[in-house]
Write a protein that holds these residues in place. Structure first.
Motif, PDB file in Angstrom:
ATOM      1  N   ASP A   1       0.819  -1.204   0.000  1.00  0.00           N
ATOM      2  CA  ASP A   1       0.000   0.000   0.000  1.00  0.00           C
ATOM      3  C   ASP A   1       0.859   1.262   0.000  1.00  0.00           C
ATOM      4  OD1 ASP A   1      -2.243  -1.647   0.202  1.00  0.00           O
ATOM      5  OD2 ASP A   1      -2.175  -1.644   2.399  1.00  0.00           O
TER       6      ASP A   1
ATOM      7  N   ASP B   1      -6.149   3.364  -8.418  1.00  0.00           N
ATOM      8  CA  ASP B   1      -5.577   2.299  -7.588  1.00  0.00           C
ATOM      9  C   ASP B   1      -6.196   2.325  -6.186  1.00  0.00           C
ATOM     10  OD1 ASP B   1      -3.923   0.162  -7.167  1.00  0.00           O
ATOM     11  OD2 ASP B   1      -2.073   1.315  -7.019  1.00  0.00           O
TER      12      ASP B   1
ATOM     13  N   GLU C   1      -7.562   0.214  -4.221  1.00  0.00           N
ATOM     14  CA  GLU C   1      -7.284  -0.875  -3.281  1.00  0.00           C
ATOM     15  C   GLU C   1      -5.953  -0.682  -2.570  1.00  0.00           C
ATOM     16  OE1 GLU C   1      -9.550  -3.132  -2.493  1.00  0.00           O
ATOM     17  OE2 GLU C   1     -10.830  -2.012  -3.881  1.00  0.00           O
ATOM     18  N   ARG C   2      -5.007  -0.036  -3.248  1.00  0.00           N
ATOM     19  CA  ARG C   2      -3.669   0.119  -2.652  1.00  0.00           C
ATOM     20  C   ARG C   2      -3.444   1.471  -2.005  1.00  0.00           C
ATOM     21  NH1 ARG C   2       1.683  -1.220  -4.745  1.00  0.00           N
ATOM     22  NH2 ARG C   2       1.269  -0.136  -6.704  1.00  0.00           N
TER      23      ARG C   2
ATOM     24  N   THR D   1      -3.886   4.089   0.547  1.00  0.00           N
ATOM     25  CA  THR D   1      -4.411   4.043   1.913  1.00  0.00           C
ATOM     26  C   THR D   1      -4.914   5.385   2.412  1.00  0.00           C
ATOM     27  OG1 THR D   1      -2.174   4.407   2.777  1.00  0.00           O
ATOM     28  CG2 THR D   1      -2.926   2.121   2.564  1.00  0.00           C
TER      29      THR D   1
END
Length: 275
Positions: free
Chosen positions: A93, A113, A115-116, A118
């Protein structure tokens, strides 16, 4: 000097902090057309007492030390930036910080992106790339140090169109952190990107439900403050701050408040994604 290659472009970056499994990473993206020095000056103080983060300061194509003579649009800039991030953070992340035009690109990274990424922090971000549609306050100087005025001259101060707080400190830091990037930018690339400033990549395709921060200057005559409020619904976990006595050089004029807000945002990122 460190570089990573993306589509034949040698992307320059500066790295601070530890590297290794479990180390949180933040990518910091500067505005247009300055370079990494602005971001280092603005955000490294946040990490003085927070040494556990890996920080990646990237020079965008055609700016700083990233030569990219074929770049012709913001879409090209974003493609190369995204490739650099993927190369520098191939797994795991990362959080993203963006300033001005870099905020526009940072929103694109979070959308591409989700999902990665944070967390996302935006300072004086570009909201709508179409300048004519921005709602902007007039430029005004709120504070001018008479000693500075005597030293640099009224003509130099009259030519300034960003600083709303003109002190020895803001003037010196602008000369040290902003001017070198402006001088280093490739004028031909800058002109082409300016002509194709709006990107076609998504910036808010779905709510980004990670810790976010949006900080704007009440006297910002470049990107304004009102338009940024429209972003809040896209970021359900966003803190939003409008700072008085701050223009587009908010990081110089209200450094303590910016550092406190970014530090609190990092606290929230660490809480949501502990190592």
């Amino acid at each position: 000097m460190a570089y990573v290659e993306v589509d034949g472009v040698q992307v320059h970056y500066v790295e601070h902090g530890p590297v290794g499994p479990g180390v949180p990473t933040v990518v910091l993206v500067h505005g247009f057309p300055v370079d990494h020095r602005l971001m280092i000056g603005a955000f490294e103080p946040v990490f003085t007492d927070r040494q556990g983060w890996r920080r990646l300061y990237v020079d965008l194509p055609g700016m700083g030390r990233t030569a990219a003579p074929d770049v012709a649009s913001t879409d090209d800039v974003f493609r190369i930036l995204r490739g650099a991030v993927q190369a520098l953070v191939p797994v795991g992340d990362y959080a993203v910080v963006g300033q001005s035009y870099g905020g526009y690109l940072a929103r694109g990274l979070a959308a591409a992106d989700p999902e990665r990424v944070t967390g996302l922090a935006l300072a004086v971000t570009v909201v709508d790339p179409r300048h004519e549609l921005r709602e902007l306050p007039r430029y005004q100087v709120l504070s001018r140090d008479p000693v500075l005025a005597e030293r640099v001259g009224s003509e130099a101060l009259a030519a300034e169109d960003v600083l709303v707080v003109q002190t020895e400190e803001t003037w010196a830091r602008s000369r040290q952190e902003v001017d070198p990037g402006l001088a280093a930018a490739d004028p031909e690339v800058v002109a082409r990107v300016e002509a194709h400033y709006a990107g076609s990549f998504p910036v808010e395709p779905a709510p980004f439900e990670k810790p976010a921060l949006i900080v704007v200057g009440r006297q910002d005559s470049v990107t304004g403050y009102r338009d940024a409020w429209s972003l809040v619904e896209h970021y359900p976990r966003a803190s939003f701050a409008v700072l008085d006595r701050a223009g587009h050089a908010l990081h110089l004029e209200q450094p303590g408040l910016l550092e406190a807000l970014v530090g609190e945002w990092l606290d929230r990122v660490e809480e949501a994604y502990p190592a």
